[in-house]
Design an enzyme around this catalytic site. Structure first.
Site, short mmCIF file in Angstrom:
data_model
loop_
_atom_site.label_atom_id
_atom_site.label_comp_id
_atom_site.label_asym_id
_atom_site.label_seq_id
_atom_site.Cartn_x
_atom_site.Cartn_y
_atom_site.Cartn_z
N TYR A 65 -3.53 4.20 1.90
CA TYR A 65 -3.62 4.54 3.32
C TYR A 65 -4.65 5.64 3.57
CZ TYR A 65 -2.02 5.61 8.06
OH TYR A 65 -1.95 5.82 9.42
N GLY B 206 -2.63 4.75 -3.69
CA GLY B 206 -2.71 3.58 -4.56
C GLY B 206 -1.73 3.55 -5.70
N TYR C 169 0.84 -1.20 0.00
CA TYR C 169 0.00 0.00 0.00
C TYR C 169 0.87 1.25 0.00
CZ TYR C 169 0.79 0.89 5.02
OH TYR C 169 1.35 1.17 6.24
N CYS C 170 0.26 2.34 -0.43
CA CYS C 170 0.93 3.65 -0.38
C CYS C 170 -0.10 4.66 0.08
CB CYS C 170 1.51 4.01 -1.75
SG CYS C 170 0.25 4.23 -3.02
N ALA C 171 0.06 5.92 -0.28
CA ALA C 171 -0.88 6.95 0.19
C ALA C 171 -2.25 6.82 -0.46
CB ALA C 171 -0.31 8.34 -0.06
#
Length: 816
Positions: A541, A516, A512-514
């Site tokens: 996130y 997508g 995951y990241c901020a």
């Protein structure tokens, strides 16, 4: 031809005007039981709040104006009380003269709309309880506010009208609480998107009470008490009932006209009822929803106007024109936020048994490098077979309306996610990006459908098996340190190729990241290096943290409220230097990094004013100020832009919360009855001395705060095993010594009762009443398969950071 129309406003007035424009000789009579024939129903809340100051602007057409322009016989204060379809006549009660007469027709149009639902609740007839459906309702509410100057209002129902009333009562100067029986506001959108609305309502100082029912109203000397099913009590000076509407079908039903299973009048494609000479439209009818292929109740003004035009044409020209159905496109303003939906939600798709894939994307209202770019979040739902678009939901601060209209046209034309990619939009930096957020939603969906990326949803994170999966946070180290999902390993996307040795190929990898995008890039790298089971968290996130925050802190007020009320605002003297920072368009950790960079360069007593569009910034800022010792002077959210002011001060002068340094923290690791008793005796003693106490329950200690009666929750095999082997609640705890297969704990409870010593359960309730904070370790919950629903109400779910934050401001820290 003689045509009678029952009801004005959107539907009936449209039919009347269209009839006259087509046929100058038709005899048209419109009956309206109120005094107003055509007004802007949707604008009523905004006159109450003062946005529409001139009441007359709400009236689309006056009675005299309608008569003069269209030569229509308008009969206000005339209530139709009966329909005789055999003799093609109606009975009309002339309210002005109090008599009843009959009128015959060739064709009849029913446009009776919908009526507010008023439940049977003790005390509901109190004069301080209002509903809003008509101009007289609006006048009554506004006159009450102007005359009595109420301070507190409770709005019951979080639908469109309810939320509009929350905003407008707030604008009128009232303190507002919102009560909703569901776990979210705005039923047309899904909970995952409603969480963004909940966050914004909290930032606007609205007290939100979800999953609550009102059971009683009690009149008191200081106001009207609103009693909730949970036992909570709210005190208000006025209450707005906005719990929904139902079709007003009394006339049609008594006339023998067919009523559908949903409670609305049944009409065919031509808006004709079961009687060939009677047509119906608007909120009173069940209308075809082409997305699910079934009838639905969709009370919206836009469809009612379009139906009115078709009804008029079919009456005069024969049934030549079909109404192709309504997909339910809606939009609402919630303070600075705009919330819109079209098509159907995941809730409806699940109910209808239709397979779908959800996808979240986050972008900006226009090019990020152009000033004032504001965040916009999108959720789409589409078919896993052919990509047919079922629904779209958009939440943001700017440009939401034009995006939802694009989605609506694709759905209306039976389009797919591939059509989203092909939409040609007008682009210039102030208005959009070269790849518009709608295009991006289509691109992401195509990647999912063509298996270029596998996705997991926010719910899947909680259900993951930590023994067979690895959670990777692909953001920067700074972002990770500002907040992350418990159990995640931080491997920034730019480092991932050099750290493949740390990533096992025999486990499920969730990245995951901020929002997508970086997670997608990381997952593509891993998939092309031989990793078989790789998944990206849809929405990143941002989606996950917003939902988790909403679930862990229901009915909570945001920190935005307390900055000004706690008296922390300071006057700016002439020597104070203030530097302005524009961090709009930057995502975390960009705003914090900009703040830190400038903070290091200013002197003590100087200030930074930062503008940010990342809506998670407020919570990040509170934590950052605590860490560096900065003084948070003010924070405000207006128009989707968070403006905050911080002051650099010497550490000895740092402003800390009241009682900071004298707080108490306890870590309860075990589940022995005697140790639990000791924990709560100490906690209650400290709380009674005015100390702020936090108890962190981890591993076996979680058994202490389990509910006796638990809801049914879904668990994996290991979770079920833990549940079988561990104590089910505080009442099942044993002693650390002399337990004797449970006899020891029973003896202990007996002795305590005989000596009038409070039981463990009483001590726990006293602790909650004294304001002791209960924190459940989220990591331990994951390991042991314990769900939030199994724990006592009002428990804070937190990790190590939450504990350390409390411990840092405490001078006693006990491990029990």
């Amino acid at each position: 031809m003689k045509i009678l129309i029952v009801g004005g406003v959107a539907g009936g007035a449209t039919v009347a005007a269209r009839l006259r424009r087509i046929d100058e000789n038709a005899q048209i009579i419109l009956f309206e039981r109120g005094e107003y024939v055509s007004y802007a129903n949707c604008g009523l809340p905004y006159h109450i709040g003062g946005t529409i100051s001139d009441r007359n602007r709400l009236f689309v057409q006056t009675v005299d104006g309608f008569i003069n322009r269209f030569n229509i016989d308008i009969r206000i204060r005339s209530e139709v009380v009966g329909i005789d379809t055999q003799n093609k006549s109606i009975s009309v009660h002339n309210l002005a003269e109090d008599n009843i007469y009959q009128e015959t027709y060739d064709k009849l149009v029913i446009s009776t709309g919908a009526e507010p639902i008023k439940p049977i609740i003790p005390g509901i007839d109190d004069k301080r309880i209002f509903s809003l459906r008509s101009v007289p309702d609006m006048d009554q509410i506004k006159n009450y506010i102007d005359k009595h100057r109420p301070k507190r209002a409770v709005v019951i129902g979080g639908g469109f009208i309810g939320l509009e009333m929350v905003e407008n009562l707030y604008d009128a100067g009232l303190e507002v609480s919102l009560v909703e029986r569901l776990n979210q506001v705005m039923a047309p959108i899904d909970y995952s998107m409603a969480a963004l609305v909940h966050q914004h309502l909290s930032q606007k100082r609205v007290s939100l009470f979800l999953e609550e029912n009102v059971v009683e109203f009690e009149s008191e000397s200081n106001g009207l008490k609103v009693v909730l099913e949970s036992g909570k009590e709210l005190v208000a000076d006025m209450v707005i009932l906005s719990i929904g509407v139902r079709p007003d079908i009394k006339l049609a039903k008594e006339a023998g006209i067919k009523i559908g299973s949903l409670g609305g009048i049944v009409v065919d494609d031509y808006m004709q009822t079961s009687d060939n000479d009677v047509y119906a439209l608007g909120d009173a009818v069940e209308i075809y929803n082409p997305v699910i292929g079934k009838n639905a109740l969709i009370p919206l003004a836009g469809p009612a106007n379009k139906q009115g035009r078709i009804v008029a044409d079919n009456i005069l020209e024969g049934n030549r024109y079909k109404y192709n159905g309504t997909i339910g496109t809606s939009i609402a303003k919630v303070f600075d936020l705009t919330v819109a939906a079209t098509g159907v939600s995941a809730k409806i798709l699940k109910r209808e048994g239709i397979e779908y894939i959800p996808s979240f994307t986050h972008g900006n209202s226009h090019a990020g490098y152009y000033p004032d770019a504001l965040p916009i979040s999108i959720k789409i739902l589409f078919s896993p077979v052919d990509g047919k678009l079922y629904g779209a939901q958009v939440v943001g601060f700017d440009g939401v309306d034009k995006r939802i209209d694009l989605f609506a046209q694709v759905i209306k034309n039976n389009g797919t996610i591939y059509d989203l990619q092909e939409i040609e939009h007008a682009y210039a930096p102030p208005y959009s990006s070269a790849k518009d957020p709608v295009n991006m939603a289509g691109f992401v969906a195509e990647n999912i459908l063509k298996k270029k990326v596998n996705i997991v949803q926010w719910r899947d994170i909680e259900k993951r098996d930590i023994t067979t999966s690895l959670l990777i946070d692909s953001r920067t180290v700074e972002e990770f340190n500002m907040g992350h999902i418990n159990g995640a390993v931080n491997i920034p996307v730019d480092d991932i190729r050099n750290r493949l040795a740390e990533i096992p190929k025999d486990r499920k990898i969730i990245v995951y990241c901020a929002v997508g995008l970086r997670g997608y890039i990381a997952s593509r790298i891993l998939m092309q290096h031989g990793y078989i089971s790789v998944f990206n968290l849809s929405g990143g996130y941002k989606t996950y943290s917003c939902i988790m925050s909403d679930r862990s802190a229901p009915n909570a007020m945001c920190a935005y409220k307390n900055i000004k009320e706690d008296g922390n605002m300071a006057e700016v003297n002439s020597d104070t230097k203030t530097i302005n920072i524009d961090a709009c368009g930057l995502q975390c950790p960009g705003p914090i990094m900009q703040l830190k960079k400038n903070y290091d360069q200013i002197g003590f007593g100087d200030r930074l004013e930062i503008k940010v569009t990342d809506q998670a910034f407020g919570e990040d800022l509170n934590g950052w100020c605590r860490m560096v010792g900065a003084k948070l002077i003010n924070i405000d959210n207006s128009g989707g832009v968070i403006t905050a002011t911080v002051e650099k001060i010497a550490k000895d002068d740092s402003v800390v919360p009241t009682n900071s340094g004298d707080n108490k923290t306890l870590v309860v690791f075990g589940d022995d009855l005697d140790r639990a008793l000791a924990s709560f005796v100490i906690a209650n003693g400290a709380a009674a001395s005015g100390k702020k106490v936090s108890i962190f329950f981890t591993f076996w200690g979680l058994n202490v705060i389990k509910k006796v009666k638990k809801p049914s929750v879904k668990k994996d095999f290991l979770g079920k095993m833990f549940g079988m082997m561990l104590p089910s609640s505080s009442k099942k705890l044993g002693l650390s010594q002399m337990n004797m297969a449970g006899m020891g704990s029973k003896m202990m409870r007996y002795i305590m009762k005989s000596k009038n010593i409070d039981s463990l359960e009483s001590l726990m309730q006293q602790a909650k009443d004294n304001g002791v904070e209960f924190i459940a370790c989220s990591m331990s919950m994951d390991v042991m398969g314990i769900k939030k629903e199994e724990l006592l109400d009002d428990i804070t779910i937190g990790g190590v950071a939450a504990y350390l934050d409390r411990a840092e401001n405490a001078n006693v820290n006990l491990f029990i």
